[in-house]
Design an enzyme around this catalytic site. Structure first.
Site, mmCIF file in Angstrom:
data_model
loop_
_atom_site.group_PDB
_atom_site.id
_atom_site.type_symbol
_atom_site.label_atom_id
_atom_site.label_comp_id
_atom_site.label_asym_id
_atom_site.label_seq_id
_atom_site.Cartn_x
_atom_site.Cartn_y
_atom_site.Cartn_z
ATOM 1 N N LYS A 48 0.846 -1.197 0.000
ATOM 2 C CA LYS A 48 0.000 0.000 0.000
ATOM 3 C C LYS A 48 0.882 1.248 0.000
ATOM 4 O O LYS A 48 1.526 1.573 0.979
ATOM 5 C CB LYS A 48 -0.897 0.046 1.234
ATOM 6 N N GLU A 86 9.729 1.400 10.706
ATOM 7 C CA GLU A 86 10.750 2.442 10.454
ATOM 8 C C GLU A 86 10.018 3.757 10.635
ATOM 9 O O GLU A 86 9.235 4.161 9.775
ATOM 10 C CB GLU A 86 11.281 2.349 9.018
ATOM 11 N N CYS A 116 13.332 11.233 6.801
ATOM 12 C CA CYS A 116 13.266 10.763 8.194
ATOM 13 C C CYS A 116 14.578 10.980 8.937
ATOM 14 O O CYS A 116 14.583 11.308 10.111
ATOM 15 C CB CYS A 116 12.891 9.289 8.210
ATOM 16 N N GLU A 155 9.122 15.776 15.635
ATOM 17 C CA GLU A 155 9.495 15.779 14.220
ATOM 18 C C GLU A 155 8.578 16.742 13.454
ATOM 19 O O GLU A 155 7.364 16.661 13.567
ATOM 20 C CB GLU A 155 9.317 14.368 13.676
HETATM 21 P P1 NAD Z 1 2.038 8.223 7.910
HETATM 22 O O1 NAD Z 1 2.343 7.372 9.086
HETATM 23 O O2 NAD Z 1 0.965 9.220 8.026
HETATM 24 O O3 NAD Z 1 1.630 7.309 6.664
HETATM 25 C C1 NAD Z 1 2.443 6.252 6.229
HETATM 26 C C2 NAD Z 1 1.598 5.222 5.538
HETATM 27 O O4 NAD Z 1 0.700 4.656 6.493
HETATM 28 C C3 NAD Z 1 0.744 5.781 4.404
HETATM 29 O O5 NAD Z 1 0.707 4.859 3.345
HETATM 30 C C4 NAD Z 1 -0.620 5.908 5.067
HETATM 31 O O6 NAD Z 1 -1.696 5.851 4.165
HETATM 32 C C5 NAD Z 1 -0.618 4.693 5.978
HETATM 33 N N1 NAD Z 1 -1.571 4.787 7.092
HETATM 34 C C6 NAD Z 1 -2.132 5.895 7.643
HETATM 35 N N2 NAD Z 1 -3.001 5.548 8.613
HETATM 36 C C7 NAD Z 1 -2.980 4.202 8.702
HETATM 37 C C8 NAD Z 1 -3.643 3.247 9.520
HETATM 38 N N3 NAD Z 1 -4.523 3.603 10.456
HETATM 39 N N4 NAD Z 1 -3.360 1.933 9.343
HETATM 40 C C9 NAD Z 1 -2.468 1.543 8.409
HETATM 41 N N5 NAD Z 1 -1.820 2.400 7.576
HETATM 42 C C10 NAD Z 1 -2.067 3.710 7.731
HETATM 43 O O7 NAD Z 1 3.425 8.859 7.471
HETATM 44 P P2 NAD Z 1 3.701 9.892 6.285
HETATM 45 O O8 NAD Z 1 3.171 11.205 6.709
HETATM 46 O O9 NAD Z 1 3.252 9.303 4.994
HETATM 47 O O10 NAD Z 1 5.304 9.896 6.260
HETATM 48 C C11 NAD Z 1 6.056 10.659 7.114
HETATM 49 C C12 NAD Z 1 6.564 9.845 8.280
HETATM 50 O O11 NAD Z 1 7.317 8.725 7.820
HETATM 51 C C13 NAD Z 1 7.518 10.640 9.138
HETATM 52 O O12 NAD Z 1 7.265 10.379 10.491
HETATM 53 C C14 NAD Z 1 8.873 10.105 8.729
HETATM 54 O O13 NAD Z 1 9.904 10.269 9.674
HETATM 55 C C15 NAD Z 1 8.568 8.675 8.512
HETATM 56 N N6 NAD Z 1 9.611 8.048 7.701
HETATM 57 C C16 NAD Z 1 10.479 7.168 8.301
HETATM 58 C C17 NAD Z 1 11.505 6.596 7.555
HETATM 59 C C18 NAD Z 1 12.479 5.608 8.174
HETATM 60 O O14 NAD Z 1 13.167 4.910 7.444
HETATM 61 N N7 NAD Z 1 12.559 5.509 9.487
HETATM 62 C C19 NAD Z 1 11.655 6.922 6.206
HETATM 63 C C20 NAD Z 1 10.764 7.846 5.642
HETATM 64 C C21 NAD Z 1 9.742 8.388 6.404
#
Ligand code: NAD
Length: 495
Positions: free
Chosen positions: A189, A265, A300, A399
């Site tokens: 997804k 992650e 991130c 963050e």
């Molecule tokens: P997010 O957590 O809002 O969304 C990530 C994914 O989860 C999306 O595909 C979203 O649709 C899905 N999602 C949302 N609600 C959900 C639920 N209830 N159940 C299952 N899936 C759900 O994150 P974002 O805003 O897309 O990305 C930014 C975040 O990602 C930041 O916190 C960033 O630090 C983190 N990030 C971490 C890494 C790493 O390697 N540690 C890398 C890139 C980004």
């Protein structure tokens, strides 16, 4: 590298409505619902993605399980999987410009970053995973002659993968190439704000010869599609990159369903510690600014907390401010642009909210702090540096995921470490010193999955990447990444 003429030739290409990939067939979501995708470049609609449902997830998981049981991939000769994954790497490289431009139109990343970090890294990652396929061996346990202890590694079965918007091809490739390499089927997804390049990657995987049903992609909202994957009783492992808030939900979903293994992650608030004895303060200031403002701070691991030794603090922060002011912000598809758009308007409001909170907490906005280029209709925010950021403030602790850098002075090495480790996160870290003993003390003392010393350089597939504390568990990249997608089975053969 990519040139302007190549970008201009494809930057306005029509993007057809996108469908789901289930069991090797592209199809609409059940009920036919769609979601509009708008570009953060100008706020205009780009196309639609299918708004997947829980029934679509059921269908995708069933297809993944059937493909796994059938064995055209899971039981194939390793050399076959290796060839297909190499072919995917070749196809990504051959379509690099198309993938990078499509991705930047979707999520706003400046093209010079996306061409390297997206198709560039994705291709290298598929190649790395392809090369590992026939080099991952089982083990024989040390036993006496009467028994043979064979430790076999077997694919887990169906892997659910949920990824964010900030580097969709790179992060998707870290996960799916490793899961596929060892024989699993995948239900993927992508994020609502960055599905387009990932869907194109799935097309390339099919073109490379991945058997039907092995890779399935269900687009749509997190609350519906993500939740259905997380709660599914027939998903064996869930690999997630995204926010801590969603990570917590996934752990609960696992506990409430089949207790699938969940790898997270998550976010970071990476410290960048500058000691007065840094080898080259000019270079450190330039790299600190460049590394942080890349992709408008939406990375991130980005070094978002600048901790500077008091004796050089004012001068160093002033240099970083000069670098921030000199950054060219604008159209992500202009090769001269150094910082593109914020992915969507909600995220813009979040970023602005952090600046307001920082000012209320006593922070001093040295440059930036506002939305810019509003006449474009896109989402652009000025590179922002806030000084005198107190360790208890929101900007220090949370963050932002946007271009707001927090600067704080320190007096001693002990204080630097205390400040560096003073958040719930533990993803990446960086420090600058010429003192070898101090460098080793810092490496040992920093609570982070990654430490960068005297630069914030690009990271390769040869080493693992993951966080500690509330930045997550498990790792992507390197040979260690495959562990997530394997079960151990021990066979005692009594001779
Ligand atoms: P997010 O957590 O809002 O969304 C990530 C994914 O989860 C999306 O595909 C979203 O649709 C899905 N999602 C949302 N609600 C959900 C639920 N209830 N159940 C299952 N899936 C759900 O994150 P974002 O805003 O897309 O990305 C930014 C975040 O990602 C930041 O916190 C960033 O630090 C983190 N990030 C971490 C890494 C790493 O390697 N540690 C890398 C890139 C980004």
């Amino acid at each position: 590298m990519i040139d302007q003429a190549t970008i201009d030739a494809i930057r306005d290409a029509a993007v057809p409505p996108q469908n789901l990939l289930i069991d090797g067939t592209w199809r609409q979501a059940r009920g036919g619902a769609t979601q509009t995708v708008s570009s953060p470049i100008n706020g205009e609609p780009l196309t639609t993605i299918a708004a997947g449902t829980a029934e679509d997830v059921d269908h995708a998981v069933a297809a993944a399980r059937a493909a796994f049981s059938k064995g055209a991939w899971s039981k194939a000769e390793p050399r076959f999987r290796k060839e297909v994954l190499h072919k995917v790497a070749d196809l990504i490289a051959a379509h690099a410009a198309e993938l990078a431009v499509l991705g930047s139109r979707d999520n706003g990343t400046e093209i010079q970053t996306s061409i390297m970090s997206e198709p560039g890294t994705a291709s290298a990652t598929f190649r790395h995973s392809a090369e590992c396929v026939d080099k991952l061996y089982g083990e024989i346990a040390p036993t006496g002659p009467a028994v043979l202890g064979m430790i076999q590694r077997a694919p887990v079965g169906v892997v659910g993968v949920i990824v964010p918007w900030n580097a969709p091809l790179m992060i998707t490739s870290w996960k799916i190439s490793a899961a596929l390499a060892v024989g699993n089927s995948v239900v993927l997804k992508p994020a609502e704000d960055a599905s387009l390049a990932v869907l194109r990657l799935a097309e390339l995987c099919m073109e490379a010869g991945l058997p039907e049903g092995v890779l399935n992609v269900v687009t749509g909202s997190g609350a519906v599609v993500g939740e259905a994957i997380a709660r599914h009783m027939d998903v064996d492992v869930l690999a997630f990159t995204g926010s801590g808030a969603v990570g917590r939900k996934l752990l609960r979903a696992s506990a409430d369903s089949n207790m699938k293994r969940v790898y997270l992650e998550l976010g970071g608030k990476s410290p960048n510690v500058v000691f007065a004895d840094a080898p080259d303060l000019d270079k450190a200031a330039m790299i600190s600014a460049k590394a942080f403002f890349k992709n408008a701070g939406q990375i991130c691991v980005t070094p978002s907390r600048l901790l500077v030794e008091e004796s050089v603090h004012d001068d160093f922060v002033a240099r970083v401010v000069e670098h921030a002011k000199a950054i060219t912000v604008g159209d992500p598809l202009d090769v001269q642009t150094q910082m593109g758009a914020i992915t969507n308007t909600t995220q813009m409001q979040t970023v602005a909210g952090f600046v307001a909170a920082a000012a209320e907490d006593g922070g001093d906005v040295r440059t930036g702090g506002t939305a810019i280029l509003e006449e474009t209709g896109g989402s652009y925010f000025a590179p922002t540096v806030v000084g005198s950021v107190a360790p208890k403030s929101r900007l220090f602790q949370e963050e932002v995921f946007g271009p707001v850098l927090a600067a704080t002075p320190f007096k001693t090495e002990d204080e630097a470490l205390r400040l560096a480790n003073g958040t719930v996160y533990g993803l990446a870290s960086c420090f600058w010193t010429e003192n070898l003993s101090r460098a080793h003390r810092m490496i040992a003392g920093l609570e982070a999955g990654m430490v960068q010393v005297n630069s914030f350089g690009p990271i390769d597939n040869v080493a693992p990447m993951g966080g500690v504390k509330q930045s997550g568990n498990g790792v992507d990249k390197s040979l260690h990444a495959f562990e997530k997608y394997l079960n151990y089975k021990t066979a005692w053969v009594h001779l």
